[in-house]
Design a protein around this motif. Structure first.
Motif, PDB file in Angstrom:
ATOM      1  N   ARG A  25      22.336 -18.994  42.118  1.00 55.71           N
ATOM      2  CA  ARG A  25      23.846 -19.085  42.429  1.00 55.71           C
ATOM      3  C   ARG A  25      24.156 -20.409  42.892  1.00 55.71           C
ATOM      4  NH1 ARG A  25      28.650 -15.383  44.999  1.00 55.71           N
ATOM      5  NH2 ARG A  25      27.223 -15.715  46.925  1.00 55.71           N
ATOM      6  N   GLU A  26      23.472 -21.082  43.805  1.00 55.48           N
ATOM      7  CA  GLU A  26      23.551 -22.252  44.520  1.00 55.48           C
ATOM      8  C   GLU A  26      23.374 -23.270  43.267  1.00 55.48           C
ATOM      9  OE1 GLU A  26      22.296 -21.492  49.146  1.00 55.48           O
ATOM     10  OE2 GLU A  26      20.820 -21.946  47.453  1.00 55.48           O
ATOM     11  N   ARG A  27      22.257 -23.104  42.365  1.00 52.70           N
ATOM     12  CA  ARG A  27      22.205 -24.247  41.358  1.00 52.70           C
ATOM     13  C   ARG A  27      23.355 -24.394  40.871  1.00 52.70           C
ATOM     14  NH1 ARG A  27      16.794 -21.514  40.939  1.00 52.70           N
ATOM     15  NH2 ARG A  27      15.260 -22.755  41.967  1.00 52.70           N
ATOM     16  N   ARG A  28      23.796 -22.998  40.209  1.00 56.21           N
ATOM     17  CA  ARG A  28      25.000 -22.915  39.356  1.00 56.21           C
ATOM     18  C   ARG A  28      26.131 -23.573  40.003  1.00 56.21           C
ATOM     19  NH1 ARG A  28      23.025 -17.677  39.094  1.00 56.21           N
ATOM     20  NH2 ARG A  28      21.766 -17.238  37.173  1.00 56.21           N
ATOM     21  N   LEU A  29      26.267 -23.245  41.375  1.00 54.11           N
ATOM     22  CA  LEU A  29      27.568 -24.223  42.155  1.00 54.11           C
ATOM     23  C   LEU A  29      27.234 -25.483  41.999  1.00 54.11           C
ATOM     24  CD1 LEU A  29      29.691 -23.981  44.122  1.00 54.11           C
ATOM     25  CD2 LEU A  29      28.182 -23.584  46.147  1.00 54.11           C
ATOM     26  N   LEU A  30      26.107 -26.006  42.251  1.00 56.00           N
ATOM     27  CA  LEU A  30      25.893 -27.309  42.097  1.00 56.00           C
ATOM     28  C   LEU A  30      26.383 -27.938  40.738  1.00 56.00           C
ATOM     29  CD1 LEU A  30      22.393 -28.023  43.903  1.00 56.00           C
ATOM     30  CD2 LEU A  30      24.832 -28.475  44.793  1.00 56.00           C
ATOM     31  N   VAL A  31      25.802 -27.290  39.612  1.00 57.69           N
ATOM     32  CA  VAL A  31      26.400 -27.776  38.425  1.00 57.69           C
ATOM     33  C   VAL A  31      27.772 -27.756  38.095  1.00 57.69           C
ATOM     34  CG1 VAL A  31      26.177 -27.006  35.902  1.00 57.69           C
ATOM     35  CG2 VAL A  31      24.055 -27.180  37.305  1.00 57.69           C
ATOM     36  N   ARG A  32      28.479 -26.511  38.346  1.00 57.76           N
ATOM     37  CA  ARG A  32      29.792 -26.133  37.970  1.00 57.76           C
ATOM     38  C   ARG A  32      30.847 -27.183  39.028  1.00 57.76           C
ATOM     39  NH1 ARG A  32      30.285 -24.780  33.067  1.00 57.76           N
ATOM     40  NH2 ARG A  32      30.610 -22.463  32.606  1.00 57.76           N
ATOM     41  N   LYS A  33      30.430 -27.427  40.256  1.00 55.06           N
ATOM     42  CA  LYS A  33      31.287 -28.205  41.064  1.00 55.06           C
ATOM     43  C   LYS A  33      31.097 -29.508  41.283  1.00 55.06           C
ATOM     44  CE  LYS A  33      34.727 -29.533  43.443  1.00 55.06           C
ATOM     45  NZ  LYS A  33      35.887 -29.420  42.821  1.00 55.06           N
ATOM     46  N   VAL A  34      29.874 -29.761  41.477  1.00 54.65           N
ATOM     47  CA  VAL A  34      29.242 -31.182  41.699  1.00 54.65           C
ATOM     48  C   VAL A  34      29.067 -31.871  40.675  1.00 54.65           C
ATOM     49  CG1 VAL A  34      27.780 -32.604  43.077  1.00 54.65           C
ATOM     50  CG2 VAL A  34      28.329 -30.368  43.855  1.00 54.65           C
ATOM     51  N   LEU A  35      28.332 -31.542  39.552  1.00 57.83           N
ATOM     52  CA  LEU A  35      28.108 -32.292  38.302  1.00 57.83           C
ATOM     53  C   LEU A  35      29.353 -32.288  37.439  1.00 57.83           C
ATOM     54  CD1 LEU A  35      24.168 -31.394  37.952  1.00 57.83           C
ATOM     55  CD2 LEU A  35      25.415 -33.472  39.217  1.00 57.83           C
ATOM     56  N   GLN A  36      29.791 -30.990  37.012  1.00 58.84           N
ATOM     57  CA  GLN A  36      30.868 -30.809  35.978  1.00 58.84           C
ATOM     58  C   GLN A  36      32.170 -31.133  36.454  1.00 58.84           C
ATOM     59  OE1 GLN A  36      29.825 -26.836  34.326  1.00 58.84           O
ATOM     60  NE2 GLN A  36      28.623 -27.996  32.566  1.00 58.84           N
TER      61      GLN A  36
END
Length: 780
Positions: free
Chosen positions: A720-731
């Motif tokens: 979930r932390e990886r998905r959080l980095l993708v959705r908020k930080v990268l996307q």
């Protein structure tokens, strides 16, 4: 003579309610004149011709556009096989001929035809090969079927009509057909008891199978129901779906229809339009006075369920990938999946095996319907059997019992040379059947490519004499400087998919110089899937071709599962398409593995020498392939830093994670002291993410890129932390949508979670200054 033969063939076809084929073999101009003789002799009500020529007095279609015949019914179809013989066009032409009708083939002399090269062959001659490298095995096999199947007349054309000779008259003494259709044998449809659709819906049915199908479709009026309709071609499944769609719309329902292309759904709209009494030919939306409607959208758009439809009908569902079909499983609506069991539209077993498991395990009440009764011609029509064999429309893998229990260790790796496939119909059927089963879009053209294309080769694993896994491989690259220049300047070069993308889209003029081997398709028998056969087959391919090419490559619709499979096989990401494939709904990934390497993690050191595990390169990896990967892995990493908040903003986060983890270009984290203060403050103190989003982006990329194979990096974050980095930080998604998607109780909790996820990244990548700054917040 030709007129007499044509009348006899037509008379027998009508008596048996079957179809017949008349082959006019010889000079093209003479064949066209003879085709006119056939047409005048039988005086058909409707005729179409498929030819590269123009100016006929019938309805005309070009071979590449023969799909315009889909959903059409013609009494005579003339297929001109001179100049451009397209196997797909043959399949479409056969399907358009009605019971009692004729398919007329204009062909070169059958003995000479396998040696004739035409414009379709030219499409198989991909650089660096020329048309002389293309073989005629497909036509050799095709001619054999013409001479051996019943119901096919062959006329050898001479220089004049007097010199014509009949090789076969094509008559079938014991014609299997009953000579009747459901419309003429006294059968009449009846409305089932307690039916909710109007009686007119059932009166429009032509067989009892259609009545049962329409009755099953009544369930679509209630959310939570799923209907699965399976049929061979010509059984009226799309017509039944159209009748039902019209009935649902009349009751005020919003029916969303999708299919690989609108032409696949044309029959649904034609029948729905008849029920509704509205809509122009080709209209993609039909509306009723009651507020109901029937509308079409392409699969990727339809899967978003725009405007909340009441019911969804997916036609040719087997031609769509499972991951896309899953998006229609919304229990707030009802859904029907209609699929052709055998046919060039696509007959992937992914629907029958993988998707059905998920459908049955879900919240839907599922009703199955099978349609067997032909509508337009009699059961046992010899032309249907001939087309199925000639185009391998009924190709299927070995039966489950023959391969169940096979072990990877006992399987034998072998080449499948085209000459052996041509000589062994069982081997050809099992190999091609696996390719059909595994892929959502395998067509007759692919059979011709398998047998004749000089750049393609096939390899298999065989257990107990049966094919259990098969790979179709394409040689790419190795192109001369002039071809590379023209490719760089925008010219499309056929059959070189990876070099073309890297050269024309990603602007690398050197990309087409190394020699590559691309896995076009790989398939494992479903009875032994997930048992390691696919990995073993790739290992054998790598070992066989390691000294002959510079790199191995693959391109496919990216899913988390496939990204994991190819990463474990040693392939690394160099590209992710910016748009979705219209049919699959997926972004396409391109991955590369240098030849000569061992496929271990850290495939290529990005500095050109040292791998991520500290070793020199990759166990002897080919330098030309390694250099290609270095350049494009680094370019992919740099593109994604910004692209994920732009063209890739909507890509599934698990796909992003899989693609980045398979990218071997490490990220250099070089933050200023001000940026480190912001990051540390947001992680350990009262700071805010918004004060340094670029710094967080660099850290997120560093944490995700190339993480596989680096246990320390791979363990610092959970899924979930990886998905959080993708959705908020990268996307760059809004906090509210990220919190809802990832299941955080509030946006504040989501913000805290991002700070917590950044803590181990500070520990791992932080400078001495950053670690000192951290101490201000964690000291006792």
């Amino acid at each position: 003579m030709i007129a007499t033969l044509a009348r006899a063939a037509k008379r027998e076809a009508e008596t048996a309610n079957e179809r017949r084929v008349v082959v006019l073999a010889g000079d093209r101009d003479r064949g066209i004149d003879a085709a006119y003789d056939v047409i005048e002799a039988v005086d058909p009500a409707s005729t179409s011709i498929v030819s590269t020529r123009e100016g006929f007095r019938f309805e005309e279609h070009r071979p590449r556009n023969a799909d315009e015949l889909l959903g059409r019914t013609r009494e005579v179809v003339v297929l001109d096989c001179h100049e451009r013989f397209v196997p797909n066009a043959l399949g479409r032409s056969v399907g358009a001929v009605d019971g009692g009708g004729l398919l007329v083939l204009l062909a070169p002399d059958l003995d000479a035809w396998p040696g004739v090269r035409d414009r379709f062959d030219d499409s198989l001659a991909v650089p660096p090969y020329g048309i002389d490298d293309v073989t005629g095995r497909f036509r050799e096999r095709f001619c054999e079927t013409l001479r051996s199947h019943p119901g096919i007349a062959i006329v050898s054309l001479g220089e004049t009509p007097a010199a014509d000779s009949v090789e076969r008259d094509g008559l079938v003494d014991d014609a299997a057909g009953s000579g009747t259709t459901p419309e003429t044998d006294g059968w009449r449809p009846t409305t089932p008891p307690n039916a909710t659709f109007p009686a007119a819906a059932y009166e429009a049915c032509l067989t009892g199978d259609q009545v049962r199908a329409v009755s099953a479709f009544e369930r679509l009026a209630t959310p939570g129901n799923a209907v699965v309709v399976e049929a061979d071609r010509g059984r009226g499944k799309s017509s039944a779906a159209g009748i039902a769609a019209g009935a649902l719309a009349l009751a005020g329902g919003d029916v969303l229809v999708t299919a690989p292309a609108f032409r696949n759904a044309a029959e649904i709209f034609a029948r729905a339009s008849e029920r509704l009494g509205c809509g122009e030919p080709g209209a993609r939306t039909l509306e009723t006075a009651s507020g109901g409607r029937v509308r079409y959208l392409p699969p990727a758009e339809a899967a978003d369920l725009p405007e909340d439809p009441d019911a969804v009908i997916v036609d040719e569902a087997a031609a769509l990938p499972v991951r896309l079909l899953e998006r229609f499983l919304d229990e707030s609506l009802s859904v029907a999946f209609c699929t052709t069991v055998h046919g060039y539209e696509g007959a992937g077993r992914g629907f029958a095996i993988r998707f059905r498991e998920r459908l049955l395990a879900g919240p839907f009440a599922v009703r199955d319907v099978r349609l067997d009764e032909p509508i337009r011609y009699a059961r046992g029509d010899p032309v249907e059997a001939w087309a199925a064999r000639a185009l391998l429309l009924d190709a299927r893998p070995a039966v489950d019992e023959a391969v169940a229990g096979a072990s990877v260790a006992d399987a034998t790796y072998r080449a499948l040379p085209p000459d052996e496939l041509l000589a062994d119909e069982t081997l050809l059927g099992e190999a091609f059947g696996l390719l059909v089963a595994a892929h959502y879009r395998t067509e007759p053209n692919d059979l011709a490519r398998l047998l004749d294309a000089p750049n393609l080769s096939a390899r298999a694993l065989v257990a107990g004499g049966r094919v259990v896994a098969v790979a179709l491989l394409a040689r790419e690259g190795g192109l001369d400087a002039d071809t590379r220049r023209r490719m760089y300047e925008g010219e499309r070069v056929r059959g070189n998919m990876v070099p073309d993308v890297l050269t024309s889209q990603l602007r690398d003029e050197r990309a087409a110089e190394p020699r590559g081997l691309r896995t076009v398709r790989i398939a494992t028998h479903h009875a032994v899937r997930d048992a390691g056969f696919g990995s073993r087959l790739l290992d054998e391919v790598h070992a066989e071709f390691g000294d002959a090419v510079d790199y191995f490559a693959v391109g496919y619709g990216a899913t988390p599962r496939l990204l994991r499979f190819w990463r474990r096989a040693g392939y690394r990401t160099v590209h992710l398409s910016t748009s979705r494939n219209d049919a699959s709904g997926e972004h396409s990934a391109i991955m590369v593995r240098p030849a000569g390497g061992d496929g271990s993690d850290g495939v290529v050191g990005m500095d050109g020498a040292v791998g991520m595990d500290g070793t020199e390169g990759v166990g002897g990896a080919n330098e030309s392939g390694a250099s290609l990967l270095r350049r494009h892995a680094a370019a992919f990493r740099d593109r994604e830093r910004d692209g994920l908040s732009d063209a890739h903003r909507d890509v599934d986060p698990d796909v992003v994670i899989g693609a980045l983890r398979a990218c071997p270009a490490p990220v250099s984290v070089d933050l200023t002291e001000i940026e480190w203060r912001s990051v540390v403050g947001a992680s350990f103190g009262p700071g805010m993410y918004d004060s340094a989003p670029g710094a967080f982006r660099d850290l997120a990329l560093a944490a995700l890129v190339g993480g596989e194979g680096d246990p320390e990096a791979d363990s610092v974050l959970d899924g979930r932390e990886r998905r959080l980095l993708v959705r908020k930080v990268l996307q760059g998604r809004p906090w509210e949508s990220v919190a809802e998607e990832l299941g955080y109780v509030s946006t504040a909790a989501c913000m805290r979670a991002l700070g917590n996820a950044a803590e181990p990244l500070v520990e791992r990548y932080g400078t001495e200054f950053a670690l000192e700054e951290r101490e201000r917040f964690i000291s006792d």
